[in-house]
Motif scaffolding. Structure first.
Motif, PDB file in Angstrom:
ATOM      1  N   PRO A  84       0.805  -1.231   0.000  1.00  0.00           N
ATOM      2  CA  PRO A  84       0.000   0.000   0.000  1.00  0.00           C
ATOM      3  C   PRO A  84       0.834   1.274   0.000  1.00  0.00           C
ATOM      4  N   ASP A  85       0.223   2.340  -0.528  1.00  0.00           N
ATOM      5  CA  ASP A  85       0.735   3.690  -0.291  1.00  0.00           C
ATOM      6  C   ASP A  85       0.390   4.120   1.128  1.00  0.00           C
ATOM      7  N   PHE A  86      -0.748   3.625   1.614  1.00  0.00           N
ATOM      8  CA  PHE A  86      -1.191   3.970   2.963  1.00  0.00           C
ATOM      9  C   PHE A  86      -2.133   2.889   3.474  1.00  0.00           C
ATOM     10  N   THR A  87      -2.236   2.786   4.793  1.00  0.00           N
ATOM     11  CA  THR A  87      -3.212   1.921   5.451  1.00  0.00           C
ATOM     12  C   THR A  87      -3.995   2.766   6.450  1.00  0.00           C
ATOM     13  N   TYR A  88      -5.146   2.260   6.891  1.00  0.00           N
ATOM     14  CA  TYR A  88      -5.949   3.034   7.834  1.00  0.00           C
ATOM     15  C   TYR A  88      -6.878   2.116   8.615  1.00  0.00           C
ATOM     16  N   GLY A  89      -7.373   2.638   9.726  1.00  0.00           N
ATOM     17  CA  GLY A  89      -8.294   1.882  10.557  1.00  0.00           C
ATOM     18  C   GLY A  89      -8.987   2.792  11.551  1.00  0.00           C
ATOM     19  N   ASN A  98      -3.507   7.655  -5.788  1.00  0.00           N
ATOM     20  CA  ASN A  98      -4.229   7.785  -7.055  1.00  0.00           C
ATOM     21  C   ASN A  98      -4.952   6.471  -7.311  1.00  0.00           C
ATOM     22  N   SER A  99      -6.259   6.463  -7.146  1.00  0.00           N
ATOM     23  CA  SER A  99      -7.014   5.212  -7.218  1.00  0.00           C
ATOM     24  C   SER A  99      -6.902   4.527  -8.577  1.00  0.00           C
ATOM     25  N   ARG A 154      -9.668  -0.849  -1.970  1.00  0.00           N
ATOM     26  CA  ARG A 154     -10.994  -0.262  -1.791  1.00  0.00           C
ATOM     27  C   ARG A 154     -11.420  -0.411  -0.329  1.00  0.00           C
ATOM     28  N   PHE A 155     -12.408   0.380   0.083  1.00  0.00           N
ATOM     29  CA  PHE A 155     -12.873   0.283   1.463  1.00  0.00           C
ATOM     30  C   PHE A 155     -13.356  -1.126   1.775  1.00  0.00           C
ATOM     31  N   LYS A 156     -14.036  -1.757   0.826  1.00  0.00           N
ATOM     32  CA  LYS A 156     -14.573  -3.092   1.071  1.00  0.00           C
ATOM     33  C   LYS A 156     -13.492  -4.170   1.097  1.00  0.00           C
ATOM     34  N   ASP A 157     -12.245  -3.801   0.815  1.00  0.00           N
ATOM     35  CA  ASP A 157     -11.143  -4.756   0.919  1.00  0.00           C
ATOM     36  C   ASP A 157     -10.563  -4.800   2.330  1.00  0.00           C
TER      37      ASP A 157
END
Length: 334
Positions: free
Chosen positions: A281-286, A310-311, A320-323
């Motif tokens: 990833p370029d970034f991760t989040y939670g 850049n998606s 994607r969010f659902k991933d």
């Protein structure tokens, strides 16, 4: 049930040498009370007492930074010598529900690195604190759909090193989340140690006035960590071969909104952009509710898929969010 009972007994016996990744992030949970006071920087003329206070605050900040750095990697021998067998042993039981399911990725057989598979899993994690902030940990995985487990989806993962939750401290951690196997085939190994990642990090809080600008609750606090990450050997999808010296730097921050509710994110920079794979990833989040203390419940959403700034450049069925996945975990200690 009999299998799970045997597994629990096995982990208990071997917990001193095979231990786990807990989801506890004690530093980010405890940053707020230890945030340093801001220095006073003004353009108008100050009285001598104001100047003295400003200098004292700046010296206090420098002292905190130096104390954090200089106290890193200390091994408290006396504490270790006086420990009982179960002192420092903790863990959690987790259930992980992906938001979607996807087909298996088309990677060469035997690959031990690859994208996250959207498979419902249960985990049992144990962490053993050797002494001070030196630890070793491990997690075992149960896949509800065995057919969805790919070569790079582990039977177990393991982590060890030094990590202190206090601000301004250094950390050095080795982590292996590759396709580790309890019963490897002839083409597999129990683990590929060179495919794990070494991370050298430094923790720091975001202090006022910046903290006030970025937070919107009275109890809001932000803690961050800067890491240099090095993986000796990694799988390159373009060449379908294993190559050497994968390097990144990362900056991760967690905003504790109120109580144990939080949101976090980590951004990555690749020294060699060609080393970044579709699942890197370029970034991760939670975000969610997180409590590291034993006897508590944690509910989190995390997304470690191939997110891109850049998606249009992200890989198929990733980023994607659902991933992401939802985790429900219960923490305990002995």
């Amino acid at each position: 049930m009999y299998f799970l009972f045997q597994l629990l007994i096995w982990l208990f016996i071997w917990s001193k040498i095979v231990v786990q990744v807990t989801y506890a992030d004690e530093y980010l949970s405890n940053t707020s009370p230890l945030a340093t006071n801001p220095s006073s920087h003004v353009l108008t003329e100050q009285h001598l007492s104001d100047q003295t206070t400003s200098t004292a605050n700046e010296n206090d900040e420098l002292d905190l930074i130096w104390n954090g750095v200089s106290s890193s990697f200390v091994f408290p021998y006396q504490e270790w010598k006086n420990k009982h067998f179960l002192d420092g042993l903790s863990g959690n039981i987790g259930y992980h529900q992906p938001l979607t399911q996807t087909e298996a990725a088309s990677l060469p057989p035997g690959s031990t690195q690859g994208p996250s598979t959207h498979n419902v899993t249960s985990t049992l994690s144990l962490k053993y604190t050797v002494a001070g902030n030196w630890f070793v940990s491990g997690t075992v995985y149960y896949y509800w759909d065995k057919e969805q487990q790919q070569d790079w989806n582990p039977d177990f993962t393991y982590v060890f090193g030094y990590s202190d939750w206090r601000p301004y401290t250094l950390s050095l951690v080795y982590a292996n989340y590759g396709g580790n196997r309890f019963n490897p085939s002839e083409q597999q190994k129990i683990t590929e140690f060179n495919q794990g990642t070494w991370s050298l990090g430094w923790k720091f809080p975001i202090v006022d006035p910046v903290n006030r600008w970025l937070t919107f609750t009275d109890d809001g606090a932000i803690g961050c960590q800067f890491n240099y990450n090095y993986t000796p050997e990694y799988f390159n999808l373009a060449s379908t071969t294993y190559e050497n010296h994968h390097q990144t730097v990362s900056l991760g921050c967690k905003y504790s909104i109120v109580g144990n509710w939080y949101v976090n994110g980590t951004a990555f920079y690749y020294f060699d952009k060609a080393q970044q794979q579709p699942w890197n990833p370029d970034f991760t989040y939670g975000f969610g509710y997180f409590d590291w203390r034993p006897g508590t419940i944690t509910l989190q959403y995390n997304n470690y898929s191939g997110n891109r700034w850049n998606s249009s450049t992200r890989g198929e069925d990733t980023g994607r969010f659902k991933d992401g996945a939802i985790t429900l975990a219960y923490s305990f200690a002995f």
